[in-house]
Design a protein around this motif. Structure first.
Motif, PDB file in Angstrom:
ATOM      1  N   GLU A 364      -2.100   1.464   0.594  1.00  0.00           N
ATOM      2  CA  GLU A 364      -1.040   1.684   1.580  1.00  0.00           C
ATOM      3  C   GLU A 364       0.149   2.423   0.987  1.00  0.00           C
ATOM      4  OE1 GLU A 364       1.366  -0.957   4.950  1.00  0.00           O
ATOM      5  OE2 GLU A 364      -0.147  -1.880   3.626  1.00  0.00           O
ATOM      6  N   ALA A 365       0.474   2.147  -0.272  1.00  0.00           N
ATOM      7  CA  ALA A 365       1.623   2.823  -0.894  1.00  0.00           C
ATOM      8  C   ALA A 365       1.394   4.324  -0.983  1.00  0.00           C
ATOM      9  CB  ALA A 365       1.875   2.232  -2.281  1.00  0.00           C
ATOM     10  N   ARG A 366       0.182   4.695  -1.293  1.00  0.00           N
ATOM     11  CA  ARG A 366      -0.129   6.134  -1.432  1.00  0.00           C
ATOM     12  C   ARG A 366      -0.116   6.825  -0.077  1.00  0.00           C
ATOM     13  NH1 ARG A 366      -5.921   8.510  -3.641  1.00  0.00           N
ATOM     14  NH2 ARG A 366      -5.428  10.733  -3.386  1.00  0.00           N
ATOM     15  N   HIS A 367      -0.571   6.131   0.966  1.00  0.00           N
ATOM     16  CA  HIS A 367      -0.734   6.759   2.272  1.00  0.00           C
ATOM     17  C   HIS A 367       0.392   6.363   3.234  1.00  0.00           C
ATOM     18  CE1 HIS A 367      -4.635   8.217   1.056  1.00  0.00           C
ATOM     19  NE2 HIS A 367      -5.045   7.003   0.776  1.00  0.00           N
ATOM     20  N   ARG A 368       1.555   5.996   2.698  1.00  0.00           N
ATOM     21  CA  ARG A 368       2.668   5.581   3.549  1.00  0.00           C
ATOM     22  C   ARG A 368       3.041   6.675   4.553  1.00  0.00           C
ATOM     23  NH1 ARG A 368       5.926   4.655  -0.215  1.00  0.00           N
ATOM     24  NH2 ARG A 368       5.414   2.464  -0.502  1.00  0.00           N
ATOM     25  N   THR A 369       3.087   7.921   4.086  1.00  0.00           N
ATOM     26  CA  THR A 369       3.457   9.031   4.971  1.00  0.00           C
ATOM     27  C   THR A 369       2.432   9.217   6.080  1.00  0.00           C
ATOM     28  OG1 THR A 369       4.517  10.128   3.098  1.00  0.00           O
ATOM     29  CG2 THR A 369       4.045  11.475   5.036  1.00  0.00           C
ATOM     30  N   LEU A 371       0.394   6.929   7.357  1.00  0.00           N
ATOM     31  CA  LEU A 371       0.484   5.817   8.296  1.00  0.00           C
ATOM     32  C   LEU A 371       1.691   5.980   9.218  1.00  0.00           C
ATOM     33  CD1 LEU A 371      -0.434   2.939   5.828  1.00  0.00           C
ATOM     34  CD2 LEU A 371      -1.820   3.766   7.744  1.00  0.00           C
ATOM     35  N   ALA A 372       2.807   6.481   8.657  1.00  0.00           N
ATOM     36  CA  ALA A 372       3.985   6.728   9.496  1.00  0.00           C
ATOM     37  C   ALA A 372       3.690   7.808  10.524  1.00  0.00           C
ATOM     38  CB  ALA A 372       5.171   7.128   8.621  1.00  0.00           C
ATOM     39  N   THR A 381      -2.006   1.401  13.757  1.00  0.00           N
ATOM     40  CA  THR A 381      -2.053   1.399  12.291  1.00  0.00           C
ATOM     41  C   THR A 381      -2.489   0.043  11.751  1.00  0.00           C
ATOM     42  OG1 THR A 381       0.299   0.853  12.243  1.00  0.00           O
ATOM     43  CG2 THR A 381      -0.305   3.177  12.025  1.00  0.00           C
TER      44      THR A 381
END
Length: 394
Positions: A364-369, A371-372, A381
């Motif tokens: 999730e940290a890597r794909h935060r953008t 997911l937003a 989401t």
């Protein structure tokens, strides 16, 4: 005057030992000549590889290389024949040595002796003798097939083409592609490139792709060895037309030949194949237990347009669809992931959408953008909740 059996055996022994010595001397000479032919073949190969750039090797070098190969193979066959003959002779000599020195007095008269199974050795034309095994003679091996005359074959194809019999010339080229050994095929390609009709060498190279993968890959290696870059590229491009079912065997042949880079290039080309063909190849690779090739293929396919990727995800087997979505989540930018997610959502592919979302939430940290961007587009989401059993609501 009658000769005693012991004297006759001694004469046979002496004559056999003299013949064995002659065979050993001839075998030594042939082995030296075979080593020289091998060295000459190696030097000619080095001279051909030293041809600068994409220039074709000289026809004289190709002719000399064909002669050196033919000589080396012929000497090797003759060495094996002499070795077999010498082995049979030494076995016979040992048998004579083990015979008793004296015979029964009643059989001293040579006229009354039973004929020996072992006939005296006499000098004569040297031929491969049958081996003795368990008291039975094995037939000598059949002579090897004659090597084709590459120069004469080149001249025949050229003459037919010049006389207007182009169909016959083409048939002869196709027959050569199917029947010649890889080394002879490469030599004929080189001779046609130098002296034959325009395009004949390319047709021959391309035609070998219709043979078994092992043979075609061996021809490819020989063409590169001779510096025939254009013809090697033509043969390699013909590999792209292999049906999906034949590609795993071709990749295995390239792998065994040490041509792994060619296999990766083939998979790169297949990454842009039509969806149905790509799906078929992925399934074939999985069937042949080649997970590395499956992943390479899916990574190449990850660069396709979003609409293609959505269709590909729905057509792939479930395990491969999951692997593709994971690759997409890792490789594609957020804006394209949003387009793919929207396409899957609008097509009602809730399971595939959930797998794509699971790949994003796994890091999730890597794909935060990303997911937003999904939330901004009004797309869910959070993974869809699994339907609960009515027994679980008690």
């Amino acid at each position: 005057m009658r000769m005693r059996p012991t004297a006759q055996s001694a004469g046979q022994q002496l004559e056999g030992e003299q013949q064995a010595a002659e065979l050993r001397a001839e075998l030594d000479e042939l082995l030296r000549a075979s080593r020289y032919a091998s060295q000459r073949e190696r030097r000619l190969n080095e001279a051909i590889r030293a041809t600068p750039g994409r220039q074709r090797p000289e026809g004289e070098l190709l002719r000399q290389l064909a002669q050196a190969r033919t000589l080396r193979e012929g000497l090797g066959i003759r060495c094996r024949q002499l070795s077999d003959q010498l082995e049979a002779l030494e076995m016979r000599l040992r048998h004579v040595q083990q015979e008793p020195r004296q015979q029964d007095p009643e059989q001293q008269d040579l006229g009354q002796q039973e004929p020996r199974h072992q006939e005296p050795l006499r000098p004569g034309p040297r031929r491969p003798e049958p081996r003795q095994q368990h008291g039975r003679a094995e037939p000598a091996p059949p002579p090897p097939p004659a090597r084709p005359d590459i120069g004469a074959l080149t001249e025949r194809i050229t003459t037919l083409h010049r006389s207007g019999a182009r169909t016959e010339a083409t048939e002869l080229i196709d027959q050569a592609a199917a029947r010649l050994a890889p080394a002879d095929t490469a030599l004929l390609v080189g001779m046609l490139a130098r002296y034959g009709p325009t395009g004949a060498s390319l047709r021959l190279a391309r035609g070998t792709a219709r043979s078994a993968p092992e043979h075609a890959v061996a021809v490819l290696a020989e063409l590169r060895e001779l510096g025939l870059a254009e013809e090697a590229a033509e043969l390699f491009h013909a590999f792209w037309s292999y049906p999906a079912a034949s590609v795993p065997g071709l990749l295995s042949a390239l792998e065994r030949a040490g041509q792994n880079a060619d296999g990766a290039t083939l998979l790169w080309e297949w990454g842009s194949a039509p969806t149905a063909e790509l799906t078929s190849l992925a399934a074939c690779l999985q069937q042949h237990d080649r997970p590395g090739d499956v992943r390479t293929l899916l990574r190449q396919a990850a660069g396709r347009p979003t609409a293609d990727l959505a269709a590909l995800s729905t057509e792939l087997p479930p395990a491969l669809a999951t692997a593709l979505l994971r690759e997409l989540a890792a490789l594609r930018p957020p804006v394209e992931i949003v387009r793919l997610a929207a396409a899957l959502d609008s097509a009602g592919s809730r399971e595939l959408y959930g797998q794509l979302l699971a790949a994003l939430l796994a890091d999730e940290a890597r794909h935060r953008t990303t997911l937003a961007a999904l939330r901004a587009a009004g797309l869910p989401t959070t993974p869809p909740a699994a339907p609960r059993s009515r027994w679980g609501r008690r």
